[in-house]
Write an enzyme that holds these catalytic residues in place. Structure first.
Site, PDB file in Angstrom:
ATOM      1  N   ASP A   9       0.826  -1.206   0.000  1.00 37.81           N
ATOM      2  CA  ASP A   9       0.000   0.000   0.000  1.00 37.81           C
ATOM      3  C   ASP A   9       0.865   1.262   0.000  1.00 37.81           C
ATOM      4  O   ASP A   9       1.943   1.282   0.594  1.00 37.81           O
ATOM      5  CB  ASP A   9      -0.897  -0.016   1.249  1.00 37.81           C
ATOM      6  CG  ASP A   9      -1.999   1.024   1.171  1.00 37.81           C
ATOM      7  OD1 ASP A   9      -2.381   1.410   0.052  1.00 37.81           O
ATOM      8  OD2 ASP A   9      -2.484   1.454   2.235  1.00 37.81           O
ATOM      9  N   HIS A  19       3.074   3.252  -9.018  1.00 35.90           N
ATOM     10  CA  HIS A  19       2.942   1.833  -9.347  1.00 35.90           C
ATOM     11  C   HIS A  19       4.193   1.327 -10.071  1.00 35.90           C
ATOM     12  O   HIS A  19       4.678   0.225  -9.807  1.00 35.90           O
ATOM     13  CB  HIS A  19       1.711   1.599 -10.220  1.00 35.90           C
ATOM     14  CG  HIS A  19       0.410   1.928  -9.529  1.00 35.90           C
ATOM     15  ND1 HIS A  19       0.105   1.467  -8.273  1.00 35.90           N
ATOM     16  CD2 HIS A  19      -0.661   2.667  -9.935  1.00 35.90           C
ATOM     17  CE1 HIS A  19      -1.100   1.912  -7.919  1.00 35.90           C
ATOM     18  NE2 HIS A  19      -1.570   2.652  -8.912  1.00 35.90           N
ATOM     19  N   LEU A  44      11.195 -20.646  -3.313  1.00 41.39           N
ATOM     20  CA  LEU A  44      10.088 -19.769  -2.929  1.00 41.39           C
ATOM     21  C   LEU A  44       8.978 -19.808  -3.982  1.00 41.39           C
ATOM     22  O   LEU A  44       9.248 -19.836  -5.179  1.00 41.39           O
ATOM     23  CB  LEU A  44      10.605 -18.330  -2.799  1.00 41.39           C
ATOM     24  CG  LEU A  44       9.565 -17.227  -2.571  1.00 41.39           C
ATOM     25  CD1 LEU A  44       8.991 -17.323  -1.160  1.00 41.39           C
ATOM     26  CD2 LEU A  44      10.195 -15.853  -2.797  1.00 41.39           C
TER      27      LEU A  44
END
Length: 247
Positions: A19, A36, A130
């Site tokens: 955020d 972004h 991962l």
């Protein structure tokens, strides 16, 4: 700071609400999309540190079902960034043994984004390190709604009875059915809420909030969050004495 971590107490699943991109851009006098674009470094550093520490699952809240209400030009730009970043990062994922997956209503994304995601899934699916899950067109309430629909259909079709609807069965019908619940949730930008993210799965997760805006989030911030996590006693409804005696 990494040396301060207890290597035997690293969360195996970390979820992040990324955020603050818009506010970061506004502080610099730029349009929201600038934030972004500059958030990709934070994503890359988080993935790199998670890999270094041996984290097995990293879920990133990239685009919520509510985000579809944003201005069309911002949504289009976000989707363009998503596709381009996937293409760019796949070689690095292969080099670092990382699998890419996703949760959410992927069918609602533009066709080009769906195709690039599918290509990335196929290319990385046999990696064993991962796994990075992108939460795309996702919300916790939507996910639970879909699970309820699937379960009700099975009951109506006679595949299961009402008495078979256990917590385990509900979990088995969620998008995350093959993923352990997150031990740690991180939210950036100073907001103190979970914003409809992993509502079922976060029941006993440790929550960590930081004022750092997502584009400024770096490896050291992830380490700080894990250090904070390691100071906590996870009791799951039991007493501290019970947990210690078991250990």
């Amino acid at each position: 700071m990494k040396e301060l971590l207890d290597s035997n107490n690293i969360p195996q699943h970390i979820a992040i609400i990324m955020d603050g991109n818009g506010r970061w851009a506004q502080k610099k006098g730029a349009m929201r999309i600038f934030g972004h674009r500059n958030a990709l470094t934070a994503v890359r550093e988080s993935i790199e540190m998670a890999t270094e520490l041996g984290v097995k699952h990293l879920t990133l809240y990239a685009f919520s079902t509510e985000n579809w209400a944003r201005p069309k030009e911002e949504i289009n730009a976000l989707m363009e960034i998503l596709v381009n970043s996937i293409i760019k990062e796949v070689p690095s994922m292969m080099e670092n043994n990382i699998t890419l997956s996703s949760i959410g209503d992927i069918s609602s994304l533009p066709k080009g984004a769906q195709e690039k995601l599918q290509e990335a899934y196929e290319t990385t699916k046999n990696n064993t390190g991962l796994t990075v899950y992108l939460a795309l067109s996702y919300s916790g309430r939507w996910e639970i709604q879909q699970a309820v629909k699937d379960i009700v259909k099975k009951v109506v079709d006679g595949q299961m009875g009402i008495e078979d609807i256990t917590q385990a069965q509900i979990a088995a019908h969620l998008n995350t059915k093959n993923i352990p619940d997150p031990e740690l949730l991180i939210r950036t930008s100073g907001e103190l809420r979970i914003s409809n993210f992993l509502l079922w799965q976060l029941a006993y997760s440790e929550l960590y909030f930081t004022d750092v805006l997502w584009p400024d989030f770096r490896k050291e911030h992830l380490v700080e969050a894990i250090l904070d996590y390691q100071k906590r006693e996870r009791r799951f409804g039991k007493t501290g004495a019970q947990i210690k005696s078991k250990g």
